[in-house]
Design an enzyme around this catalytic site. Sequence first.
Site, PDB file in Angstrom:
ATOM      1  N   HIS A   1     141.810  17.318  -7.680  1.00 52.39           N
ATOM      2  CA  HIS A   1     142.546  17.488  -6.600  1.00 52.39           C
ATOM      3  C   HIS A   1     142.745  16.250  -5.403  1.00 52.39           C
ATOM      4  O   HIS A   1     143.234  16.417  -4.447  1.00 52.39           O
ATOM      5  CB  HIS A   1     142.047  18.712  -6.235  1.00 52.39           C
TER       6      HIS A   1
ATOM      7  N   LYS B   1     146.030  24.876  -6.400  1.00 54.32           N
ATOM      8  CA  LYS B   1     146.842  26.016  -6.648  1.00 54.32           C
ATOM      9  C   LYS B   1     148.153  25.875  -7.106  1.00 54.32           C
ATOM     10  O   LYS B   1     149.289  26.424  -7.102  1.00 54.32           O
ATOM     11  CB  LYS B   1     146.988  26.881  -5.357  1.00 54.32           C
TER      12      LYS B   1
ATOM     13  N   SER C   1     149.079  31.078  -2.452  1.00 52.39           N
ATOM     14  CA  SER C   1     147.963  31.137  -3.440  1.00 52.39           C
ATOM     15  C   SER C   1     146.743  30.502  -3.114  1.00 52.39           C
ATOM     16  O   SER C   1     145.604  31.261  -3.419  1.00 52.39           O
ATOM     17  CB  SER C   1     148.686  30.221  -4.740  1.00 52.39           C
TER      18      SER C   1
END
Length: 293
Positions: free
Chosen positions: A107, A45, A137
Site C-alpha cells: 500500500h 480498500k 470501505s
Amino acid sequence: MALPPRPTLFDFHGVSMTKYFTDNWDNVQNFKARPDDILLATYPKAGNTWVSYVLDLLYFSQMSSERQESVSLHERVPFLELQMPGFPSGVDELNKLTTSPRIIKTHLPVQFIPKSFWEQNSKIIYVARNAKDSAVSYFHFDRMNKVQPEPGDWSSFLQRFIEGKMVFGSWYEHVRVWWEKKKTSSNILYLFYEDLIENTEQELSRLCSFLGLSPSEELKKQVIEKVLFDNMKKNKMVNGSNDEVFDFKISPFMRKGKVGDWRNHFTVEQNEQFDEDYEKKMKNTDLEFRTVL
Ligand code: A3P
C-alpha cells in the site's frame, strides 16, 4: 495469541502511518526485487485482495490444488511492509517464497517503493478506486481490523479521510502521484476498480497482455468464475477468515464489492462538502474516477 493494541497514527516522512508498517523500514527499503516480481500496489480498500487472487490464479492455479485449498492468500501474496509482533514480517515471507514469480502486495505511496523495483524494472500493477467508496470501505475495515487505529464515528472518519489522516496517508496524493509516475514508467499498469467491476473480462485481458500471458479460454473462464465476489466471499483461503486480527462480528472483510455504496453513507451535506474539497485537491490532474456506474 494476544493481539497487539490498536496503533496510533504518526507522521512518517510526510505520510500518516502506523508502526505496523514502518517498524521494518530498513529491511523494506533494502528489499531485493527481482525482474520477474509483480508488485500489486493500491491505496487501502481499492481491491488488492481481488486482483492478487486473479494474479495468483493466472500463475499458479494449474500448478497445484494444494496451494489453492490450504494456503491462505495472504501467505501466497505477502504484504511487503507489514511487521506485526508475533508474525513473520512481509519481507521474511517474501524471502521464503519458493514459487516464482513472486506476487507482492503493497500500500506504499510511490516515494516509499524500495528502489530495487525500479532498478530491476519489475512489473507494477496499480489499482485505484474512487474516493467515496474507498472512504466507506476503509471505515468498515478500520472498525473490524483490530490493528488499525480506532475509526471513531463515520463523520469524524470522513473528515480525517479528507485531511489525509489515514494509514498510508492521503488517498488524493496516493492515486495522483502513482498516476503521474505511470506516465513515465512503462512497467506500470494503472487499473480502476470500477472498470474491473464493469467488465472483468476486458480488464483481465489488459492485465494478461501487460504481463505477457496468453491464458487459454478455459483458464480465463475459471479465473473469472473464481474471483466473483460471492465466490470469493465463500472461499476461506481468500475471505480473510484466517486472519486473527479481523472481527467478523463487526463487519465482513468481503463486505459489499459494489460501486456506489457511498450513497448509503454520505449525507447530502457531507457529499457537498466532499465534492467541493475534491475539486480543489484534484484540479491539477487529468485523473478521473467514476463514483457510479
Ligand atoms: P467493500 O468494503 O466496498 O465491499 P482490499 O482488498 O484492497 O482491502 O479492498 C477491499 C474491497 O474490495 C472491499 O470493498 C471488498 O469487498 C472488495 N472486493 C474484494 N473482492 C472483490 C471482488 N471479487 N469483487 C468486487 N469487490 C471485491
